[in-house]
Design a protein around this motif. Structure first.
Motif, PDB file in Angstrom:
ATOM      1  N   GLY A   8       1.107  -1.030   0.262  1.00  0.00           N
ATOM      2  CA  GLY A   8      -0.088   0.217   0.119  1.00  0.00           C
ATOM      3  C   GLY A   8       0.956   1.365   0.083  1.00  0.00           C
ATOM      4  O   GLY A   8       1.930   1.416   0.504  1.00  0.00           O
ATOM      5  N   ILE A   9       0.512   2.326  -0.823  1.00  0.00           N
ATOM      6  CA  ILE A   9       1.290   3.494  -0.756  1.00  0.00           C
ATOM      7  C   ILE A   9       0.282   4.760  -0.563  1.00  0.00           C
ATOM      8  O   ILE A   9      -0.404   4.889  -1.415  1.00  0.00           O
ATOM      9  CB  ILE A   9       1.985   3.630  -2.246  1.00  0.00           C
ATOM     10  N   CYS A  10       0.689   5.117   0.441  1.00  0.00           N
ATOM     11  CA  CYS A  10      -0.270   6.443   0.873  1.00  0.00           C
ATOM     12  C   CYS A  10       0.715   7.613   0.496  1.00  0.00           C
ATOM     13  O   CYS A  10       1.787   7.621   0.935  1.00  0.00           O
ATOM     14  CB  CYS A  10      -0.274   6.634   2.507  1.00  0.00           C
ATOM     15  N   MET A  11       0.154   8.401  -0.320  1.00  0.00           N
ATOM     16  CA  MET A  11       1.384   9.256  -1.237  1.00  0.00           C
ATOM     17  C   MET A  11       0.599  10.588  -1.499  1.00  0.00           C
ATOM     18  O   MET A  11      -0.746  10.730  -1.536  1.00  0.00           O
ATOM     19  CB  MET A  11       1.918   8.883  -2.392  1.00  0.00           C
ATOM     20  N   LEU A  18       5.321   3.785   2.328  1.00  0.00           N
ATOM     21  CA  LEU A  18       5.268   2.458   1.923  1.00  0.00           C
ATOM     22  C   LEU A  18       4.721   1.477   2.829  1.00  0.00           C
ATOM     23  O   LEU A  18       5.506   1.286   3.985  1.00  0.00           O
ATOM     24  CB  LEU A  18       6.502   1.986   1.122  1.00  0.00           C
ATOM     25  N   ILE A  19       3.719   0.765   2.753  1.00  0.00           N
ATOM     26  CA  ILE A  19       3.273  -0.098   3.737  1.00  0.00           C
ATOM     27  C   ILE A  19       3.175  -1.492   3.245  1.00  0.00           C
ATOM     28  O   ILE A  19       2.306  -1.767   2.374  1.00  0.00           O
ATOM     29  CB  ILE A  19       1.681   0.164   4.344  1.00  0.00           C
ATOM     30  N   SER A  20       4.123  -2.385   3.521  1.00  0.00           N
ATOM     31  CA  SER A  20       4.174  -3.656   3.153  1.00  0.00           C
ATOM     32  C   SER A  20       2.871  -4.625   3.912  1.00  0.00           C
ATOM     33  O   SER A  20       3.016  -4.563   5.320  1.00  0.00           O
ATOM     34  CB  SER A  20       5.506  -4.479   3.477  1.00  0.00           C
ATOM     35  N   TYR A  21       2.045  -5.167   3.184  1.00  0.00           N
ATOM     36  CA  TYR A  21       1.039  -5.930   3.938  1.00  0.00           C
ATOM     37  C   TYR A  21       1.396  -7.280   4.377  1.00  0.00           C
ATOM     38  O   TYR A  21       2.177  -8.138   3.636  1.00  0.00           O
ATOM     39  CB  TYR A  21      -0.173  -5.944   2.655  1.00  0.00           C
ATOM     40  N   ILE A  31       9.266   7.475   1.827  1.00  0.00           N
ATOM     41  CA  ILE A  31      10.407   7.946   0.882  1.00  0.00           C
ATOM     42  C   ILE A  31       9.780   9.500   0.435  1.00  0.00           C
ATOM     43  O   ILE A  31       8.766   9.866   0.236  1.00  0.00           O
ATOM     44  CB  ILE A  31      10.070   7.243  -0.577  1.00  0.00           C
ATOM     45  N   GLU A  32      10.810  10.195   0.606  1.00  0.00           N
ATOM     46  CA  GLU A  32      10.355  11.790   0.311  1.00  0.00           C
ATOM     47  C   GLU A  32      10.965  12.320  -1.144  1.00  0.00           C
ATOM     48  O   GLU A  32      12.035  11.978  -1.503  1.00  0.00           O
ATOM     49  CB  GLU A  32      10.837  12.722   1.398  1.00  0.00           C
ATOM     50  N   LYS A  64       9.966   7.702 -10.316  1.00  0.00           N
ATOM     51  CA  LYS A  64      10.814   6.765 -10.806  1.00  0.00           C
ATOM     52  C   LYS A  64      11.259   5.948  -9.543  1.00  0.00           C
ATOM     53  O   LYS A  64      11.367   4.755  -9.682  1.00  0.00           O
ATOM     54  CB  LYS A  64      12.116   7.291 -11.477  1.00  0.00           C
ATOM     55  N   GLU A  65      11.461   6.591  -8.565  1.00  0.00           N
ATOM     56  CA  GLU A  65      11.798   5.773  -7.231  1.00  0.00           C
ATOM     57  C   GLU A  65      11.070   4.798  -6.804  1.00  0.00           C
ATOM     58  O   GLU A  65      11.059   3.794  -6.352  1.00  0.00           O
ATOM     59  CB  GLU A  65      12.530   6.850  -6.077  1.00  0.00           C
ATOM     60  N   LEU A  66       9.682   5.346  -6.706  1.00  0.00           N
ATOM     61  CA  LEU A  66       8.661   4.630  -6.416  1.00  0.00           C
ATOM     62  C   LEU A  66       8.406   3.393  -7.364  1.00  0.00           C
ATOM     63  O   LEU A  66       8.119   2.498  -7.087  1.00  0.00           O
ATOM     64  CB  LEU A  66       7.321   5.451  -6.331  1.00  0.00           C
ATOM     65  N   SER A  67       8.406   3.588  -8.656  1.00  0.00           N
ATOM     66  CA  SER A  67       8.367   2.735  -9.661  1.00  0.00           C
ATOM     67  C   SER A  67       9.341   1.561  -9.396  1.00  0.00           C
ATOM     68  O   SER A  67       8.775   0.249  -9.625  1.00  0.00           O
ATOM     69  CB  SER A  67       8.367   3.371 -10.923  1.00  0.00           C
ATOM     70  N   GLU A  68      10.295   1.788  -9.106  1.00  0.00           N
ATOM     71  CA  GLU A  68      11.377   0.630  -8.942  1.00  0.00           C
ATOM     72  C   GLU A  68      10.897  -0.365  -7.907  1.00  0.00           C
ATOM     73  O   GLU A  68      11.335  -1.359  -7.670  1.00  0.00           O
ATOM     74  CB  GLU A  68      12.733   1.154  -8.876  1.00  0.00           C
TER      75      GLU A  68
END
Length: 128
Positions: A8-11, A18-21, A31-32, A64-68
């Protein structure tokens, strides 16, 4: 077969939680974006055009960082109070690297960290 990994990504445009379920203990990392208020003011003092270009450059790097990170997961829910989640989703759906990843977008209000965990837990529990 790929292991089921859910994220889950609350952004918004500045930060992404980034929340790993997991059914037991969910892990959160942040990540900022590197684009700071000071950078915005400094580039705005030159011109609005310079500020917009600089902001777009940093936004692209942030996405891009989130995509990776998203590439490592099989199911992803993007949520949050701004349209940043939709902007990222539109970028991801144009990239064939994400064709095998189930990515969905949900709107939410601004949430505390426990509320974010509950949102992710409820989303994935209901999608089983």
């Amino acid at each position: 077969m790929k292991t089921e990994k859910k994220l889950g990504i609350c952004m918004d445009h500045k930060t992404a939680k980034l929340i790993s379920y997991s059914t037991e203990n969910m892990q959160t990392s942040t990540i900022e974006s590197s684009f700071t208020y000071e950078m915005k003011q400094e580039s705005l003092s030159r011109s609005e055009h310079v500020m917009n270009n600089k902001e777009q450059h940093f936004q692209k790097a942030f996405f891009k960082e989130l995509s990776e990170i998203i590439k490592q997961y099989s199911d992803v829910i993007l949520f949050g109070p701004t349209n940043a989640k939709i902007e990222l989703f539109n970028i991801l759906k144009l990239d064939t690297h994400f064709d095998g990843i189930n990515i969905n977008v949900e709107s939410s209000d601004k949430l505390t960290e426990p509320q974010q965990h509950a949102f992710v837990r409820d989303y994935f529990a209901n999608s089983l």
